[in-house]
Design an enzyme around this catalytic site. Structure first.
Site, PDB file in Angstrom:
ATOM      1  CB  SER A  53      -0.899  -0.010   1.240  1.00  0.00           C
ATOM      2  OG  SER A  53      -0.103  -0.168   2.400  1.00  0.00           O
ATOM      3  CD  GLU A 113       4.138   5.773   6.952  1.00  0.00           C
ATOM      4  OE1 GLU A 113       3.853   6.892   6.531  1.00  0.00           O
ATOM      5  OE2 GLU A 113       4.011   4.728   6.285  1.00  0.00           O
TER       6      GLU A 113
HETATM    7  N1  DGL Z   1       1.073  -2.191   4.437  1.00  0.00           N
HETATM    8  C1  DGL Z   1       0.062  -2.231   5.481  1.00  0.00           C
HETATM    9  C2  DGL Z   1       0.064  -3.639   6.131  1.00  0.00           C
HETATM   10  O1  DGL Z   1       1.027  -4.378   6.056  1.00  0.00           O
HETATM   11  C3  DGL Z   1       0.275  -1.149   6.517  1.00  0.00           C
HETATM   12  C4  DGL Z   1       0.024   0.252   5.998  1.00  0.00           C
HETATM   13  C5  DGL Z   1      -1.409   0.471   5.564  1.00  0.00           C
HETATM   14  O2  DGL Z   1      -2.313   0.512   6.416  1.00  0.00           O
HETATM   15  O3  DGL Z   1      -1.627   0.603   4.349  1.00  0.00           O
HETATM   16  O4  DGL Z   1      -0.920  -4.000   6.709  1.00  0.00           O
END
Ligand code: DGL
Length: 268
Positions: free
Chosen positions: A14, A155
């Site tokens: 994401s 972050e």
């Molecule tokens: N990449 C997401 C996960 O591993 C975390 C960041 C998001 O909420 O998009 O769940």
């Protein structure tokens, strides 16, 4: 379908969090070419609906398949939780996802068969980790906890900050009270909190880093299907993102553990 072992591995997430998986892959498989896609314009996914996540996930998987990847890796736990089957249905190349990798790692690690799982609200609500773990061992007891504040704290770079420690103590208290011996870090961002989470959980709890588990699974699949790149030249790394937000470079490099070059912006 004939798959070329020299083709890149496609990894997607994401946002920049999936770079923890890329980092683990670079270390474990130093000769593999990698194309990464991070949907930085639409992150976070962890609080979005299943329909929206499924729609975005399809779009990204198709983008990478057009780049002739030899393997797709869903690095985002949230996408894997709700859309892994959809990606498998549309892909002609093998698909691996972090949830399955984390489940394998957790089953191997747990002696007491009491496992904690932490992740975003969407991942935890989907129950995907419990389902995946139960596929390998139906008797495992799973205790899960959504930790929505961890993504913004990571972050922000507050990896050892007192605020993060207090937040972790609060989130983990109910899970640790269940006498678990293993805890799955079920989100791309959590490996960066590993030292702090280990301290809060105590030495008796083994943390399963799904990024490392993913790299192991990838190595095994490439060997088994004879898809490993035999070339011993410097691999190429390409990064596609949908936006370059403020502090992108700093945050991205924190996840990747090295400098981030070859970044292309995709406008949809
Ligand atoms: N990449 C997401 C996960 O591993 C975390 C960041 C998001 O909420 O998009 O769940």
């Amino acid at each position: 379908m004939n798959i070329d072992p020299k083709s890149p591995i496609g990894v997607f997430d994401s946002g920049v969090g999936g770079l923890t998986v890329v980092r683990a892959l670079m270390e474990r498989l130093p000769f593999e070419n990698i194309i990464y896609f991070g949907d930085t314009a639409r992150v976070p996914y962890g609080v979005k609906s299943v329909e929206t996540i499924a729609h975005y996930t399809t779009q990204i998987a198709q983008f990478l398949l057009q780049k002739d990847v030899k393997l797709l890796i869903i690095a985002c736990n949230t996408m894997a939780a709700v859309a892994a089957q959809m990606v498998k249905d549309l892909s002609a190349v093998p698909v691996l996802d972090v949830i399955d990798a984390g489940a394998v790692g957790a089953v191997a690690a747990s002696q007491s068969r009491r496992i904690g799982v932490i992740g975003t609200p969407t991942t935890i609500n989907s129950n995907a980790y419990a389902r995946a773990i139960h596929e390998y061992d139906a008797d495992m007891r799973i205790y899960s906890q959504a930790c929505p504040l961890f993504v913004p704290l990571v972050e922000e770079g507050w990896l050892e900050h007192e605020v993060t420690r207090l937040t972790a103590q609060e989130y983990l208290r109910p899970v640790l009270a269940q006498d678990i011996d293993t805890m799955v870090l079920g989100c791309t961002h959590y490996p960066l909190l590993k030292p702090l989470l280990q301290e809060v959980s105590g030495e008796d709890v083994q943390l399963v880093d799904s990024a490392e588990a993913m790299a192991e699974q990838t190595a095994a699949l490439l060997a088994e299907r004879q898809l490993a790149n035999a070339q011993r030249s410097m691999p190429s790394y390409e990064f596609y993102v949908t936006d370059v937000p403020l502090r992108f470079q700093t945050i991205g490099e924190r996840f990747l553990g090295r400098s981030l070059a070859n970044v292309h912006v995709v406008k949809w």
